[in-house]
Design a protein around this motif. Sequence first.
Motif, PDB file in Angstrom:
ATOM      1  N   SER A 221       0.820  -1.206   0.000  1.00 15.56           N
ATOM      2  CA  SER A 221       0.000   0.000   0.000  1.00 15.56           C
ATOM      3  C   SER A 221       0.859   1.264   0.000  1.00 15.56           C
ATOM      4  O   SER A 221       0.403   2.318  -0.420  1.00 15.56           O
ATOM      5  CB  SER A 221      -0.957  -0.002   1.199  1.00 15.56           C
ATOM      6  N   TYR A 222       2.089   1.174   0.444  1.00 15.99           N
ATOM      7  CA  TYR A 222       3.002   2.315   0.419  1.00 15.99           C
ATOM      8  C   TYR A 222       3.744   2.397  -0.917  1.00 15.99           C
ATOM      9  O   TYR A 222       4.223   3.463  -1.303  1.00 15.99           O
ATOM     10  CB  TYR A 222       4.040   2.214   1.541  1.00 15.99           C
TER      11      TYR A 222
ATOM     12  N   PRO B  13       2.450   8.635   7.391  1.00 14.29           N
ATOM     13  CA  PRO B  13       2.089   8.607   8.817  1.00 14.29           C
ATOM     14  C   PRO B  13       2.552   7.356   9.571  1.00 14.29           C
ATOM     15  O   PRO B  13       2.946   7.447  10.726  1.00 14.29           O
ATOM     16  CB  PRO B  13       0.560   8.680   8.806  1.00 14.29           C
ATOM     17  N   GLU B  14       2.511   6.196   8.944  1.00 13.66           N
ATOM     18  CA  GLU B  14       2.848   4.954   9.635  1.00 13.66           C
ATOM     19  C   GLU B  14       4.351   4.673   9.681  1.00 13.66           C
ATOM     20  O   GLU B  14       4.784   3.712  10.313  1.00 13.66           O
ATOM     21  CB  GLU B  14       2.129   3.765   8.990  1.00 13.66           C
ATOM     22  N   LEU B  15       5.173   5.508   9.011  1.00 17.84           N
ATOM     23  CA  LEU B  15       6.619   5.306   9.034  1.00 17.84           C
ATOM     24  C   LEU B  15       7.155   5.749  10.390  1.00 17.84           C
ATOM     25  O   LEU B  15       6.970   6.872  10.804  1.00 17.84           O
ATOM     26  CB  LEU B  15       7.295   6.122   7.925  1.00 17.84           C
ATOM     27  N   TYR B  16       7.795   4.834  11.102  1.00 12.82           N
ATOM     28  CA  TYR B  16       8.328   5.218  12.401  1.00 12.82           C
ATOM     29  C   TYR B  16       9.858   5.165  12.453  1.00 12.82           C
ATOM     30  O   TYR B  16      10.462   5.699  13.372  1.00 12.82           O
ATOM     31  CB  TYR B  16       7.695   4.429  13.552  1.00 12.82           C
TER      32      TYR B  16
ATOM     33  N   LYS C 249      14.899   4.197  -7.167  1.00 17.42           N
ATOM     34  CA  LYS C 249      15.052   3.310  -8.316  1.00 17.42           C
ATOM     35  C   LYS C 249      14.388   1.956  -8.121  1.00 17.42           C
ATOM     36  O   LYS C 249      13.945   1.341  -9.074  1.00 17.42           O
ATOM     37  CB  LYS C 249      16.537   3.106  -8.647  1.00 17.42           C
ATOM     38  N   TRP C 250      14.394   1.459  -6.893  1.00 19.36           N
ATOM     39  CA  TRP C 250      13.680   0.210  -6.615  1.00 19.36           C
ATOM     40  C   TRP C 250      13.257   0.151  -5.174  1.00 19.36           C
ATOM     41  O   TRP C 250      13.782   0.849  -4.321  1.00 19.36           O
ATOM     42  CB  TRP C 250      14.438  -1.038  -7.048  1.00 19.36           C
ATOM     43  N   SER C 251      12.254  -0.689  -4.944  1.00 21.74           N
ATOM     44  CA  SER C 251      11.694  -0.860  -3.605  1.00 21.74           C
ATOM     45  C   SER C 251      11.378  -2.334  -3.408  1.00 21.74           C
ATOM     46  O   SER C 251      10.779  -2.960  -4.288  1.00 21.74           O
ATOM     47  CB  SER C 251      10.410  -0.025  -3.495  1.00 21.74           C
ATOM     48  N   HIS C 252      11.795  -2.855  -2.265  1.00 18.19           N
ATOM     49  CA  HIS C 252      11.524  -4.262  -1.961  1.00 18.19           C
ATOM     50  C   HIS C 252      10.971  -4.383  -0.551  1.00 18.19           C
ATOM     51  O   HIS C 252      11.490  -3.762   0.383  1.00 18.19           O
ATOM     52  CB  HIS C 252      12.808  -5.111  -2.014  1.00 18.19           C
ATOM     53  N   ALA C 253       9.922  -5.169  -0.379  1.00 26.43           N
ATOM     54  CA  ALA C 253       9.504  -5.590   0.953  1.00 26.43           C
ATOM     55  C   ALA C 253      10.442  -6.738   1.314  1.00 26.43           C
ATOM     56  O   ALA C 253      10.672  -7.629   0.500  1.00 26.43           O
ATOM     57  CB  ALA C 253       8.049  -6.056   0.929  1.00 26.43           C
TER      58      ALA C 253
ATOM     59  N   TYR D 175       6.703   4.932  -5.345  1.00 26.38           N
ATOM     60  CA  TYR D 175       7.047   4.856  -6.764  1.00 26.38           C
ATOM     61  C   TYR D 175       7.049   6.242  -7.412  1.00 26.38           C
ATOM     62  O   TYR D 175       7.807   6.502  -8.340  1.00 26.38           O
ATOM     63  CB  TYR D 175       6.062   3.927  -7.486  1.00 26.38           C
ATOM     64  N   GLN D 176       6.211   7.135  -6.925  1.00 31.59           N
ATOM     65  CA  GLN D 176       6.086   8.481  -7.490  1.00 31.59           C
ATOM     66  C   GLN D 176       7.238   9.409  -7.102  1.00 31.59           C
ATOM     67  O   GLN D 176       7.388  10.481  -7.677  1.00 31.59           O
ATOM     68  CB  GLN D 176       4.759   9.125  -7.040  1.00 31.59           C
TER      69      GLN D 176
END
Length: 149
Positions: free
Chosen positions: A82-83, A128-131, A94-98, A88-89
Amino acid sequence: MDQFDENILTMLKRDARISVSELAKQVNLSRSAVTARMKKLENEGVILGYHANIVKPDKAVVIKAYLALKFDTSSSTKHCESYAAHIYQIEGIKWSHAISGETDMMLYVETSTMEQLNNIRNELHDIPELYQLTTHTVLTEFFNTLHHD
């Protein structure tokens, strides 16, 4: 391929715009001999083309970093995917991984200035949920087998 061909290739790798006259002088052959050898190397597929590697100073990547993100999902049903659409915007990511473990998401960022890196961090802090956000700046890249844009 002999030593003359090797020398021609070495000189062309250094400077693809070198004149045939200068190339002939550097490898101790006549202009016609160098021209014939270059044509032969092109026909054999050894020389595929002559290129200029161009980096625009304003687009040059100087800063590379990994960002480790942790989210507080105990009060929310949101998950990493959901994030991802928001992340991505953000220009420069360049990349994102869970990923597994204590970190929820790992991002790879390339920017041309430290200020741009800080702007990305600030935009991520608006989630908001990033801690927790930890930045790991790349000091040395030993190798990279991935193709970049």
